[in-house]
Design a protein around this motif. Sequence first.
Motif, PDB file in Angstrom:
ATOM      1  N   THR A 147       0.843  -1.192   0.000  1.00 53.54           N
ATOM      2  CA  THR A 147       0.000   0.000   0.000  1.00 53.54           C
ATOM      3  C   THR A 147       0.881   1.245   0.000  1.00 53.54           C
ATOM      4  N   TRP A 148       0.547   2.183  -0.879  1.00 53.06           N
ATOM      5  CA  TRP A 148       1.304   3.405  -1.073  1.00 53.06           C
ATOM      6  C   TRP A 148       0.355   4.595  -1.039  1.00 53.06           C
ATOM      7  N   ALA A 149       0.881   5.766  -0.733  1.00 55.42           N
ATOM      8  CA  ALA A 149       0.091   6.999  -0.765  1.00 55.42           C
ATOM      9  C   ALA A 149       0.829   8.025  -1.631  1.00 55.42           C
ATOM     10  N   VAL A 150       0.075   8.828  -2.326  1.00 56.71           N
ATOM     11  CA  VAL A 150       0.657   9.915  -3.112  1.00 56.71           C
ATOM     12  C   VAL A 150       0.897  11.076  -2.156  1.00 56.71           C
ATOM     13  N   SER A 151       2.167  11.463  -1.984  1.00 60.14           N
ATOM     14  CA  SER A 151       2.497  12.549  -1.059  1.00 60.14           C
ATOM     15  C   SER A 151       2.486  13.911  -1.750  1.00 60.14           C
ATOM     16  N   SER A 152       2.700  13.928  -3.078  1.00 56.23           N
ATOM     17  CA  SER A 152       2.645  15.194  -3.805  1.00 56.23           C
ATOM     18  C   SER A 152       2.446  14.933  -5.290  1.00 56.23           C
ATOM     19  N   VAL A 153       1.887  15.941  -5.957  1.00 55.20           N
ATOM     20  CA  VAL A 153       1.767  15.949  -7.417  1.00 55.20           C
ATOM     21  C   VAL A 153       2.317  17.299  -7.855  1.00 55.20           C
ATOM     22  N   THR A 154       3.399  17.277  -8.633  1.00 59.79           N
ATOM     23  CA  THR A 154       4.045  18.526  -9.031  1.00 59.79           C
ATOM     24  C   THR A 154       4.219  18.595 -10.546  1.00 59.79           C
ATOM     25  N   TYR A 155       4.130  19.822 -11.055  1.00 60.86           N
ATOM     26  CA  TYR A 155       4.413  20.096 -12.455  1.00 60.86           C
ATOM     27  C   TYR A 155       4.579  21.602 -12.599  1.00 60.86           C
ATOM     28  N   PRO A 156       5.331  22.043 -13.614  1.00 56.17           N
ATOM     29  CA  PRO A 156       5.516  23.474 -13.816  1.00 56.17           C
ATOM     30  C   PRO A 156       4.180  24.164 -14.074  1.00 56.17           C
ATOM     31  N   VAL A 187       0.797  20.795 -22.593  1.00 51.85           N
ATOM     32  CA  VAL A 187       0.228  22.035 -22.056  1.00 51.85           C
ATOM     33  C   VAL A 187       0.620  23.166 -23.000  1.00 51.85           C
ATOM     34  N   GLY A 188      -0.345  23.662 -23.741  1.00 55.00           N
ATOM     35  CA  GLY A 188      -0.084  24.765 -24.665  1.00 55.00           C
ATOM     36  C   GLY A 188       0.960  24.448 -25.707  1.00 55.00           C
ATOM     37  N   GLY A 189       0.991  23.193 -26.170  1.00 53.86           N
ATOM     38  CA  GLY A 189       1.951  22.792 -27.188  1.00 53.86           C
ATOM     39  C   GLY A 189       3.308  22.393 -26.657  1.00 53.86           C
ATOM     40  N   THR A 190       3.479  22.410 -25.346  1.00 51.05           N
ATOM     41  CA  THR A 190       4.748  22.024 -24.733  1.00 51.05           C
ATOM     42  C   THR A 190       4.542  20.783 -23.864  1.00 51.05           C
ATOM     43  N   LEU A 191       5.410  19.784 -24.023  1.00 51.72           N
ATOM     44  CA  LEU A 191       5.323  18.591 -23.186  1.00 51.72           C
ATOM     45  C   LEU A 191       5.818  18.923 -21.783  1.00 51.72           C
ATOM     46  N   THR A 192       5.015  18.570 -20.806  1.00 51.51           N
ATOM     47  CA  THR A 192       5.295  18.878 -19.405  1.00 51.51           C
ATOM     48  C   THR A 192       5.224  17.600 -18.589  1.00 51.51           C
ATOM     49  N   ASP A 193       6.127  17.447 -17.628  1.00 53.18           N
ATOM     50  CA  ASP A 193       6.116  16.284 -16.734  1.00 53.18           C
ATOM     51  C   ASP A 193       5.239  16.556 -15.526  1.00 53.18           C
ATOM     52  N   VAL A 194       4.297  15.650 -15.274  1.00 51.15           N
ATOM     53  CA  VAL A 194       3.516  15.659 -14.038  1.00 51.15           C
ATOM     54  C   VAL A 194       4.087  14.526 -13.192  1.00 51.15           C
ATOM     55  N   VAL A 195       4.613  14.873 -12.011  1.00 48.72           N
ATOM     56  CA  VAL A 195       5.300  13.901 -11.165  1.00 48.72           C
ATOM     57  C   VAL A 195       4.435  13.558  -9.957  1.00 48.72           C
ATOM     58  N   TYR A 196       4.107  12.275  -9.843  1.00 50.26           N
ATOM     59  CA  TYR A 196       3.352  11.753  -8.702  1.00 50.26           C
ATOM     60  C   TYR A 196       4.363  11.087  -7.770  1.00 50.26           C
ATOM     61  N   GLN A 197       4.519  11.644  -6.566  1.00 53.94           N
ATOM     62  CA  GLN A 197       5.469  11.097  -5.591  1.00 53.94           C
ATOM     63  C   GLN A 197       4.716  10.139  -4.663  1.00 53.94           C
ATOM     64  N   PHE A 198       5.161   8.889  -4.598  1.00 54.49           N
ATOM     65  CA  PHE A 198       4.533   7.864  -3.760  1.00 54.49           C
ATOM     66  C   PHE A 198       5.428   7.543  -2.562  1.00 54.49           C
ATOM     67  N   ILE A 199       4.793   7.330  -1.411  1.00 58.27           N
ATOM     68  CA  ILE A 199       5.508   6.878  -0.216  1.00 58.27           C
ATOM     69  C   ILE A 199       4.820   5.625   0.314  1.00 58.27           C
ATOM     70  N   LYS A 200       5.631   4.726   0.867  1.00 58.15           N
ATOM     71  CA  LYS A 200       5.131   3.455   1.399  1.00 58.15           C
ATOM     72  C   LYS A 200       4.331   3.696   2.666  1.00 58.15           C
ATOM     73  N   GLN A 201       3.216   3.013   2.791  1.00 57.93           N
ATOM     74  CA  GLN A 201       2.371   3.089   3.989  1.00 57.93           C
ATOM     75  C   GLN A 201       2.678   1.974   4.958  1.00 57.93           C
ATOM     76  N   PHE A 247       8.750   6.020  -4.635  1.00 56.40           N
ATOM     77  CA  PHE A 247       8.983   6.016  -6.078  1.00 56.40           C
ATOM     78  C   PHE A 247       8.168   7.145  -6.687  1.00 56.40           C
ATOM     79  N   GLN A 248       8.455   7.433  -7.944  1.00 58.05           N
ATOM     80  CA  GLN A 248       7.720   8.461  -8.678  1.00 58.05           C
ATOM     81  C   GLN A 248       7.149   7.860  -9.958  1.00 58.05           C
ATOM     82  N   LEU A 249       5.962   8.317 -10.321  1.00 59.15           N
ATOM     83  CA  LEU A 249       5.405   8.048 -11.641  1.00 59.15           C
ATOM     84  C   LEU A 249       5.346   9.381 -12.364  1.00 59.15           C
ATOM     85  N   VAL A 250       5.868   9.414 -13.581  1.00 53.76           N
ATOM     86  CA  VAL A 250       5.958  10.654 -14.341  1.00 53.76           C
ATOM     87  C   VAL A 250       5.096  10.530 -15.593  1.00 53.76           C
ATOM     88  N   ASP A 251       4.124  11.429 -15.706  1.00 51.90           N
ATOM     89  CA  ASP A 251       3.232  11.476 -16.857  1.00 51.90           C
ATOM     90  C   ASP A 251       3.632  12.660 -17.727  1.00 51.90           C
TER      91      ASP A 251
END
Length: 155
Positions: free
Chosen positions: A36-45, A141-155, A133-137
């Motif tokens: 079981t994991w939890a998403v601790s943050s979602v970041t992107y420019p 966004v407006g014609g520019t590829l942007t990384d959305v980073v989901y930071q996971f932490i172990k529960q 771990f991180q999952l990166v999507d």
Amino acid sequence: MKKILFLGLISLLIFACKSNPAKQLDNKTEAGMKGTWAVSSVTYPGSDYIKVKSFEIADSQCFVGSTWNFVSNNNKGDVTILKSGCTSFTSPITWYINLEGNFVMKVLNADEKAKKVRSGYVLKLANQTENSFQLVDRINVGGTLTDVVYQFIKQ
């Protein structure tokens, strides 16, 4: 003539049985995600100004605090969102990690078989440790590829 047919049949069998490398699983990496994991943050420019709807489910910030259960021996699991101010969501998922380090996931409806679901998501697995771990999507966004980073932490 028989030899040519025989060689053609053998060649056909060899090529037909050859596995697809995109479908080969990274079992060791998958085993490290078990639990079981939890998403601790979602970041992107531009996250202060731009809203991103993650996985066609909810605003990306609704995923902060969501819990994800990964079962590595059958590549199933579930995701649950219970964040205040967001619509509650729970769904089974199927997932795997291929040899290229891609996390491939399908979000299922209750009692739905994965083979019936035609769409899914491919994210890059990054910075995997025993407890995070991180999952990166990659999104447009407006014609520019942007990384959305989901930071996971172990529960």
